[in-house]
Scaffold this active site. Structure first.
Site, PDB file in Angstrom:
ATOM      1  N   GLU A  43       0.980  -1.442   0.013  1.00 36.65           N
ATOM      2  CA  GLU A  43      -0.083  -0.025   0.166  1.00 36.65           C
ATOM      3  C   GLU A  43       0.983   1.228  -0.047  1.00 36.65           C
ATOM      4  O   GLU A  43       1.754   1.406   0.723  1.00 36.65           O
ATOM      5  CB  GLU A  43      -0.894   0.072   1.119  1.00 36.65           C
ATOM      6  CG  GLU A  43      -1.802   1.167   1.226  1.00 36.65           C
ATOM      7  CD  GLU A  43      -2.648   1.567   2.564  1.00 36.65           C
ATOM      8  OE1 GLU A  43      -2.426   1.003   3.506  1.00 36.65           O
ATOM      9  OE2 GLU A  43      -3.459   2.319   2.480  1.00 36.65           O
ATOM     10  N   ARG A 268       5.736 -12.323   9.697  1.00 39.80           N
ATOM     11  CA  ARG A 268       6.484 -11.035   9.373  1.00 39.80           C
ATOM     12  C   ARG A 268       7.676 -11.057  10.147  1.00 39.80           C
ATOM     13  O   ARG A 268       8.003 -11.652  11.180  1.00 39.80           O
ATOM     14  CB  ARG A 268       5.617  -9.914   9.595  1.00 39.80           C
ATOM     15  CG  ARG A 268       5.202  -9.848  10.994  1.00 39.80           C
ATOM     16  CD  ARG A 268       4.257  -8.602  11.438  1.00 39.80           C
ATOM     17  NE  ARG A 268       4.378  -7.351  10.501  1.00 39.80           N
ATOM     18  CZ  ARG A 268       3.267  -6.745  10.020  1.00 39.80           C
ATOM     19  NH1 ARG A 268       2.107  -7.225  10.326  1.00 39.80           N
ATOM     20  NH2 ARG A 268       3.441  -5.893   9.017  1.00 39.80           N
ATOM     21  N   LYS A 278       4.723   0.955  10.400  1.00 36.30           N
ATOM     22  CA  LYS A 278       4.584   2.013   9.538  1.00 36.30           C
ATOM     23  C   LYS A 278       4.384   3.260  10.208  1.00 36.30           C
ATOM     24  O   LYS A 278       4.765   4.395   9.948  1.00 36.30           O
ATOM     25  CB  LYS A 278       3.778   1.782   8.308  1.00 36.30           C
ATOM     26  CG  LYS A 278       4.577   0.829   7.180  1.00 36.30           C
ATOM     27  CD  LYS A 278       3.164   1.020   6.140  1.00 36.30           C
ATOM     28  CE  LYS A 278       3.721   0.352   4.932  1.00 36.30           C
ATOM     29  NZ  LYS A 278       2.514   0.207   3.744  1.00 36.30           N
TER      30      LYS A 278
END
Length: 564
Positions: A43, A268, A278
């Site tokens: 994204e 992850r 983020k």
RNA sequence: UGGGAUGUGGCCAAGUGGUAAGGCAUCGGCCUUUGGAGCCGACAUUCGCAGGUUCGAAUCCUGCCAUCCCAGCCA
């Protein structure tokens, strides 16, 4: 194939993980006709970090090893968070890592028309409806982890009414929040994602690609799987938190009767002393705690690039950490190992002094300058050699001298002899101090017979130290970095504690270094090993009058360990 | 107290019924004109725990424990 190539091939082939096992099985059964098509779907709402690098290396690596290809697709379904700057940075970073998607650069927004048609299809099949509940009402109707949800009063609307309402939504006849389009699945499902999930919401926001064409935007769940499907993806690899979404991913593919990729989830990356959130990374940038997304302390790909990491070292790191479904915390030392291993083979050596102590060689001619041969890389003879100027006054590292040395210290000390790398043996004769008792200078003598660093009599000198000629030295701004955080595992921060309290105040330091003159015209991005100190790289902040250098990583220092 | 997942050395990670790969880290030693690099060696009698099946279990069965994720009109 020569032995070297065979070795390399085996190294790739030995990398096994559960995803490769799945693909091997698919190939054996012919599930996809031997086809492997993966995608990397960021994204564009932030810069890529080392965790994304793991995903990139995984997706592109899978395709490479199974004769497939990988698409780059921007998951841009939320116009309020996404920006062109992020798209540009992501494209740059993936390329820099060494991967290529050729002409397969896609955007989920490319599929908005198709997605709209898919929505219509579900409405016509009686599997989607327009719901006028408010966001809060939807939440309360959804139930909780342990209580079942209950049906929206709008769940029973006719297909005709839903069609008309959805068209009206698209035409901008309602305000944001007035209504949404929902899939009609199962309000009693134990999986909350299946309790009539939202497919479309109204957002009067300008999209970075589609402008003002749309005022309704599909949600992630109603976009991602369908985008995979449209692109004929075979293996849709994502992280663990989407495991609960897989039944929904599957539901849309089944009920839309479209190509149905297999979603596979992996854990992850977590790295010690840093974080991958983020949002928090954005906070660091916004609050000015770091100098930007590419600050060399940031775990972003651009941060590592600026720090001096090579794409190869990061790919190697991704290979070494492996892929599994177990949540893990990888030691930062593995990353450091990877960059040292690469740079040891490729980085030219140079001498630089970061914390200078002046030495006058009393028996050396006043005005003489000798040019001495120095090897550029002991690991690679093809890198040749250079000449380094030597003169009566030099600087050495302050740490390389001790007035009262411990037993195993074999550097310089009063009366002791040491080798100046590529130059001469010198012996410390006198320690000069100022009125505060601080050492300001050393008087030494040199042995003219030891030019180049070895003596005709074969006498053993254990210590070899680096130096730089005072008269010829080049000034540079040297930036030293440490871990951005003081806590090894940032997941250990209690709920009520602010993560800002764990920012390492010593993570960044600027000093002046004295460099050998051969570095004079080095350009931004150039990497070196400063002998005995570490790997360094020229920063883009450099200009013709000033060299700025980042320390990428120190060398391993077994003396520091002994000394502890 | 619902659902989904995961538990193999300090950190990663293979292993899929036949007797615990490999890497990082750590600790020894050798070598060295970078105390770098390199080389050699050490490092899980045991796989979250407890039972069971089996000639044989990290792998199969049962129960338990721990950790993570899910109640955005974020992705």
């Amino acid at each position: 194939m020569n032995p070297e190539e065979i070795k390399g091939t085996q190294q790739t082939a030995q990398t096994v993980n559960f995803i490769r096992t799945i693909i091997d099985e698919d190939n054996r059964t012919g599930k996809w006709g031997g086809r492997v098509l993966t995608r990397f779907p960021p994204e564009p709402n932030g810069y890529l970090h080392i965790g994304h690098a793991k995903s990139i290396c995984l997706n592109f690596g899978l395709a490479r090893d199974y004769n497939g290809v990988t698409n780059l697709r921007f998951d841009d379904t939320n116009p309020v968070k996404e920006e062109q700057e992020y798209i540009d940075s992501i494209i740059e970073d993936v390329h820099w890592l060494g991967f290529d998607w050729e002409d397969r650069l896609f955007y989920a927004s490319d599929y908005f028309d198709t997605l709209f048609d898919y929505a219509i299809k579900l409405i016509k099949a009686g599997k989607a409806y327009v719901c006028n509940l408010s966001a809060e009402e939807i939440r309360s109707y959804r139930g909780t982890l342990t209580e079942l949800g209950k049906s929206s009063p709008y769940r029973g609307r006719s297909i005709e009414e839903n069609m008309q309402l959805f068209e009206a939504m698209r035409n901008g006849e309602f305000d944001e929040g007035d209504c949404v389009l929902r899939a009609k699945i199962d309000m009693a499902s134990a999986n909350l994602n299946l309790r009539d999930p939202v497919m479309y919401r109204i957002l009067f926001a300008e999209h970075h690609r589609t402008g003002n064409k749309w005022c309704i935007y599909p949600t992630y769940d109603f976009t991602h799987g369908q985008s995979d499907s449209i692109e004929k993806i075979t293996h849709s690899v994502c992280t663990l938190e989407f495991e609960d979404h897989r039944p929904l991913y599957d539901w849309y593919c089944v009920h839309l009767e479209i190509h149905h990729p297999q979603q596979i989830e992996f854990a992850r990356l977590n790295l010690t002393y840093t974080m991958m959130s983020k949002r928090k990374l954005l906070d660091l940038v916004k609050e000015g705690i770091v100098r930007g997304w590419d600050d060399p302390r940031m775990p972003t790909i651009s941060g590592f690039r600026r720090r001096g990491y090579t794409p190869k070292s990061i790919r190697d790191f991704a290979d070494r950490i492996g892929v599994s479904k177990k949540e893990s915390m990888v030691d930062y030392s593995l990353l450091e190992f990877c960059i040292r291993e690469d740079l040891n083979k490729t980085a030219p050596r140079a001498m630089a002094v970061l914390n200078p102590l002046k030495i006058t060689i009393t028996n050396y001619p006043d005005d003489l300058t000798e040019l001495l041969d120095a090897i550029n890389n002991p690991e690679d003879a093809s890198m040749g050699s250079r000449q380094v100027p030597f003169s009566k006054e030099i600087y050495i590292e302050r740490d390389d001298f001790m007035e009262e040395p411990p037993k195993k210290f074999y550097r310089l000390a009063p009366g002791k002899e040491v080798r100046l790398r590529y130059a001469y043996y010198i012996t410390c004769r006198e320690v000069i101090k100022n009125e505060n008792g601080e050492i300001t200078e050393l008087f030494c003598t040199y042995d003219p017979e030891t030019k180049g660093g070895s003596s005709p009599d074969g006498r053993r000198v254990l210590g070899t130290i680096h130096w730089v000629s005072a008269r010829h030295a080049l000034h540079a701004e040297v930036r030293l970095y440490e871990h951005l955080f003081t806590l090894e595992d940032l997941n250990d921060i209690p709920e009520n504690e602010d993560w800002h309290n764990f920012i390492n105040p010593k993570s960044f330091e600027i000093i002046t270094g004295w460099l050998e003159p051969s570095l004079k015209n080095s350009t931004p991005g150039s990497r070196f090993q400063f002998e005995r100190l570490g790997y360094f790289c020229v920063d883009a902040d450099s200009n013709e009058s000033k060299l700025v250098i980042n320390r990428t990583v120190t060398l391993r220092d077994s003396w520091a360990k002994i000394n502890k």
